[in-house]
Scaffold this active site. Sequence first.
Site, PDB file in Angstrom:
ATOM      1  N   SER A  76      -9.612   2.005   2.687  1.00 36.95           N
ATOM      2  CA  SER A  76      -8.712   2.716   1.804  1.00 36.95           C
ATOM      3  C   SER A  76      -7.672   1.817   1.109  1.00 36.95           C
ATOM      4  O   SER A  76      -7.052   2.247   0.145  1.00 36.95           O
ATOM      5  CB  SER A  76      -7.962   3.793   2.598  1.00 36.95           C
ATOM      6  OG  SER A  76      -7.175   3.204   3.608  1.00 36.95           O
ATOM      7  N   LYS A  83       0.849  -1.203   0.000  1.00 38.21           N
ATOM      8  CA  LYS A  83       0.000   0.000   0.000  1.00 38.21           C
ATOM      9  C   LYS A  83       0.880   1.248   0.000  1.00 38.21           C
ATOM     10  O   LYS A  83       1.907   1.280   0.693  1.00 38.21           O
ATOM     11  CB  LYS A  83      -0.907  -0.013   1.241  1.00 38.21           C
ATOM     12  CG  LYS A  83      -1.911   1.122   1.277  1.00 38.21           C
ATOM     13  CD  LYS A  83      -2.810   1.012   2.500  1.00 38.21           C
ATOM     14  CE  LYS A  83      -3.865   2.083   2.541  1.00 38.21           C
ATOM     15  NZ  LYS A  83      -4.743   1.966   3.732  1.00 38.21           N
ATOM     16  N   SER A 125      -9.892  -0.419   6.973  1.00 32.56           N
ATOM     17  CA  SER A 125      -9.312  -0.257   5.630  1.00 32.56           C
ATOM     18  C   SER A 125      -8.629  -1.495   5.057  1.00 32.56           C
ATOM     19  O   SER A 125      -8.199  -1.470   3.908  1.00 32.56           O
ATOM     20  CB  SER A 125      -8.324   0.905   5.632  1.00 32.56           C
ATOM     21  OG  SER A 125      -9.005   2.120   5.601  1.00 32.56           O
TER      22      SER A 125
END
Lengths: 82, 493
Positions: B142, B67, B166
């Site tokens: 996210s 990420k 997330s």
Amino acid sequence: MAEISVTDQEVEDWQHQIEDIVGWFDQLQAVDVSGVEPAAIADGKEQGSLRPDVPRAYENRDAIMESVPNKERSYVKVPKIM
Amino acid sequence: MFQRRPLQLATRLLNAAQRHTRSAGVQSFITVDDDQVRRSAADIDERIRAGDGSSLGPLAGVVMGIKDTLCTQGLRTTAGSRMLENYTPPYDATSVGRLRKADMLLAGKCNCDAFAMGSTTEASDYHVTRNPWDQNRVPGGSSGGSAAAVAAGQCIATLGSDTGGSIRQPASFCGVVGIKPTYGRVSRYGLIAYASSLDCVGPLARCVEDAAAVLNVISGHDKADATSSTQDIPDFTQGLEPRESLQSRPLQGVRIGVVQQMMGEGVAEGVTAAVDRACRHLESLGAELLEVVVPSLELGTPAYYVLATSEASSNLARYDGIRYGLSSAGEKQELKALYRNTRGTGLNAEVKRRILMGTHALSAGFIDAYYKRAQQVRTLIRQGFHDALQQVDVLIGPAAPTPAFELGTVINDPLTMYKNDVLTVGLNLAGLPAVAVPCGFDDKTASNPLPVCVQIMGRAFDEARLIKVAHVFEQTADFAFGIPDSCSQNGRI
């Protein structure tokens, strides 16, 4: 305080959104929290301990300076303050 | 997870990633490190050929995405924000460094909502990642890029971060496994901070065993993160038996609490039905199911947003245009103008709204009414989970109240988006671990069925138990899994 510039359009767009959200936060006011300790961190017996504040030299100074947007020689350059 | 022919596999996965990086594809990545991953894969190939395989790490040749909120030395790290468009960190996040030491192949940086603030990945400043199951829908957020990359067969595993759901929500939207570890299990050093008392780094993968193998590598104390735990780290892959070795009732004696507030109003019918079916399946495996209430859970969402935005307003003060990132003073060459203009132009609407709300919640005159009170509610929620977990070994509920949203449906309605986090944020407030594992589809009869995950939640540092339950479920629940058509040409990985 947040030091963020916002446009007139943003103020118009967000005013109601932020009012709605802050209004929604207000439901917390109805909760009986008398005698309840606030929790700053998550669960865990050993956590929240502070390590000693010992300075150490960082070896890769050049790489840090590489990221600085405005610099002069080995100094970080900022707009005039006074 | 060890790969015998890493270069061949890396090439195949990179081709898949490149295909999906084009505008019509899933677009999981912000940055793909093509050359480096081929070089590393060739190096591992060579070491295996030379008979040096025993020196390789446990993730040798395993292609992973990270990420973009996690710092990668020498590889651009944007956190999904224009503010950091040209930022290349001089160091690795501890979790990334540990993966490199384990010889993973770093394919690139996965898309995410800017500074991890969002539930759809539409708040990324780069592009929208699409759901591999239905490209008209979001992958969640996210960590949407991390979940989509696994679902689309571009990576074997990825790292995400979970501040309020997330990892678990995008895992559910994309039908992959996601682990949100106990707060402190994995170092936060090098994770671009959103809300430091809530942020957790964790893995996403196609199957439970792969996610557990990654968790093995990234867990453990780190002197650079004072909140990282010194607890022992078990081998999370130990005792994960394949289906053929399991007894007929492998969960005999396990007490599972079905969280009642997670099964009622506000949860889509198809999600409830899929989770109900998963519960019946767990019962058939010998588990004892009980109805459980987690006191105060419904207060979690407003308390979470007060605390997360407050912490964000402090954490994001560092983006001031001076030390790194975007710098834009505008016409006035003054310090305040530099701060305001840099932040005004470099941060997107969602990030600015959250900073403004957090600044308000922390301001004199309001701090007791908002911030302190939210911390007191946090204590109540923590106590609520503690009480519920006294009665049972693990808790279960859906990982998200709906399947994946259509693109554009919640991005302009922040309050609705925040309320959708109701099933995940409570656990972050309590700092407890969970495993999200696919449990079926919202509507099997639809032309595009959408995946759904259950989350199996537990006591602090009890990830091993959650992983075992999730693994038994995964090995025995054929109805729960599938691969999106869009990536079937890549083959099962």
